[in-house]
Design a protein around this motif. Sequence first.
Motif, PDB file in Angstrom:
ATOM      1  N   UNK A  97       5.778 -19.087 -24.723  1.00  0.00           N
ATOM      2  CA  UNK A  97       4.449 -18.479 -25.107  1.00  0.00           C
ATOM      3  C   UNK A  97       3.143 -19.512 -24.737  1.00  0.00           C
ATOM      4  N   UNK A  98       3.265 -20.404 -23.625  1.00  0.00           N
ATOM      5  CA  UNK A  98       2.145 -21.276 -23.487  1.00  0.00           C
ATOM      6  C   UNK A  98       1.000 -20.344 -22.804  1.00  0.00           C
ATOM      7  N   UNK A  99       1.315 -19.402 -22.155  1.00  0.00           N
ATOM      8  CA  UNK A  99       0.397 -18.368 -21.234  1.00  0.00           C
ATOM      9  C   UNK A  99       0.477 -16.923 -22.068  1.00  0.00           C
ATOM     10  N   UNK A 129      16.943 -13.339 -28.653  1.00  0.00           N
ATOM     11  CA  UNK A 129      16.525 -13.664 -30.294  1.00  0.00           C
ATOM     12  C   UNK A 129      15.688 -14.848 -30.037  1.00  0.00           C
ATOM     13  N   UNK A 130      14.160 -14.527 -30.356  1.00  0.00           N
ATOM     14  CA  UNK A 130      13.370 -15.666 -30.170  1.00  0.00           C
ATOM     15  C   UNK A 130      13.076 -16.041 -31.833  1.00  0.00           C
ATOM     16  N   UNK A 131      13.597 -17.172 -32.217  1.00  0.00           N
ATOM     17  CA  UNK A 131      13.893 -17.289 -33.551  1.00  0.00           C
ATOM     18  C   UNK A 131      12.743 -18.405 -34.130  1.00  0.00           C
ATOM     19  N   UNK A 135       5.450 -13.790 -34.891  1.00  0.00           N
ATOM     20  CA  UNK A 135       5.335 -12.697 -34.423  1.00  0.00           C
ATOM     21  C   UNK A 135       6.449 -12.567 -33.348  1.00  0.00           C
ATOM     22  N   UNK A 136       7.685 -12.483 -33.758  1.00  0.00           N
ATOM     23  CA  UNK A 136       8.775 -12.544 -32.815  1.00  0.00           C
ATOM     24  C   UNK A 136       8.995 -11.159 -32.137  1.00  0.00           C
ATOM     25  N   UNK A 137       8.166 -10.090 -32.833  1.00  0.00           N
ATOM     26  CA  UNK A 137       8.664  -8.794 -32.117  1.00  0.00           C
ATOM     27  C   UNK A 137       7.571  -8.679 -31.055  1.00  0.00           C
ATOM     28  N   UNK A 138       6.323  -9.197 -30.998  1.00  0.00           N
ATOM     29  CA  UNK A 138       5.737  -9.286 -29.783  1.00  0.00           C
ATOM     30  C   UNK A 138       6.353  -9.801 -28.703  1.00  0.00           C
ATOM     31  N   UNK A 139       7.186 -10.929 -28.738  1.00  0.00           N
ATOM     32  CA  UNK A 139       7.797 -11.573 -27.748  1.00  0.00           C
ATOM     33  C   UNK A 139       8.720 -10.609 -27.275  1.00  0.00           C
ATOM     34  N   UNK A 140       9.441  -9.953 -28.369  1.00  0.00           N
ATOM     35  CA  UNK A 140      10.740  -8.790 -27.755  1.00  0.00           C
ATOM     36  C   UNK A 140      10.111  -7.805 -26.924  1.00  0.00           C
ATOM     37  N   UNK A 141       8.972  -7.210 -27.465  1.00  0.00           N
ATOM     38  CA  UNK A 141       8.403  -6.049 -26.726  1.00  0.00           C
ATOM     39  C   UNK A 141       7.911  -6.394 -25.386  1.00  0.00           C
ATOM     40  N   UNK A 142       7.624  -7.602 -25.290  1.00  0.00           N
ATOM     41  CA  UNK A 142       6.800  -8.307 -23.917  1.00  0.00           C
ATOM     42  C   UNK A 142       8.118  -8.381 -23.106  1.00  0.00           C
ATOM     43  N   UNK A 143       9.114  -8.886 -23.495  1.00  0.00           N
ATOM     44  CA  UNK A 143      10.494  -9.119 -22.702  1.00  0.00           C
ATOM     45  C   UNK A 143      10.959  -7.803 -22.385  1.00  0.00           C
ATOM     46  N   UNK A 144      10.831  -6.537 -23.215  1.00  0.00           N
ATOM     47  CA  UNK A 144      11.334  -5.284 -22.699  1.00  0.00           C
ATOM     48  C   UNK A 144      10.477  -4.656 -21.774  1.00  0.00           C
ATOM     49  N   UNK A 145       9.065  -5.042 -21.940  1.00  0.00           N
ATOM     50  CA  UNK A 145       8.113  -4.558 -20.830  1.00  0.00           C
ATOM     51  C   UNK A 145       8.602  -5.165 -19.251  1.00  0.00           C
ATOM     52  N   UNK A 180      10.562 -17.071 -20.552  1.00  0.00           N
ATOM     53  CA  UNK A 180       9.128 -16.952 -20.763  1.00  0.00           C
ATOM     54  C   UNK A 180       9.060 -16.205 -22.176  1.00  0.00           C
ATOM     55  N   UNK A 181       9.880 -15.925 -22.998  1.00  0.00           N
ATOM     56  CA  UNK A 181       9.605 -15.115 -24.153  1.00  0.00           C
ATOM     57  C   UNK A 181      10.123 -15.869 -25.336  1.00  0.00           C
ATOM     58  N   UNK A 182       9.275 -16.256 -26.249  1.00  0.00           N
ATOM     59  CA  UNK A 182       9.591 -16.999 -27.437  1.00  0.00           C
ATOM     60  C   UNK A 182       8.742 -18.079 -27.561  1.00  0.00           C
TER      61      UNK A 182
END
Length: 202
Positions: A97-99, A129-131, A135-145, A180-182
């Motif tokens: 998540x640098x960007x 699994x972004x451990x 705000x791990x669910x934001x990363x998961x939903x971004x990955x799903x998108x 790119x996610x996590x």
Amino acid sequence: MFSGAQISLYPMADDFVGIILGSIRVLDSYREFLRIETDDLSTLLVGPPDQLFPAMRDLLVAAAGGGRHCVLSACVSRGCPGEPDDPHCLPSAEFGGALPLGERVAAAHQAVAAAAIVGQGVAAQFSHYPLAQMRHMDEIYGCIDFLKGSGVFDRPKNFCTKLAGDAGPVFATLEQAFLRFGAPEGHVALDVTVSANSPSRR
């Protein structure tokens, strides 16, 4: 940032020993970039993700040659606490998540669009699994998108997402999900199963 994978290959053929030993030779071309260790359970690959995922792709494609049904199972990890730094694992500005999330989704789509077509169809399912991130669910939903626009998204399944298509874009999609996610310095893991030439598709 330590990154690597434990991978196991399962050819569904009488000559499984010959297939495994023959296919694993394709990893020789990656030894400059990856630390590679094989035992009776799995093969360890340690190094930068831009080498990990092509190596896994090439291994499965080699094993699946001639239409053989073959499965690759992998646990892929970066930033695992307690793992030592390794000279094969170069720091990468691509991690996490640098960007802003939207920019990362767009960059991931561009990378997948540029992936080479290798001519081997596969199906994959994986869990992301972004451990150690608040705000791990934001990363998961971004990955799903990202996955839904990847061109190889098949469908959501219980506990995982299914991808299908040519092995080139499928492994590129897995790589981008991993990269790119996590959190940039956080622990991220993928649980991956990829199948080629499954009789269930016929």
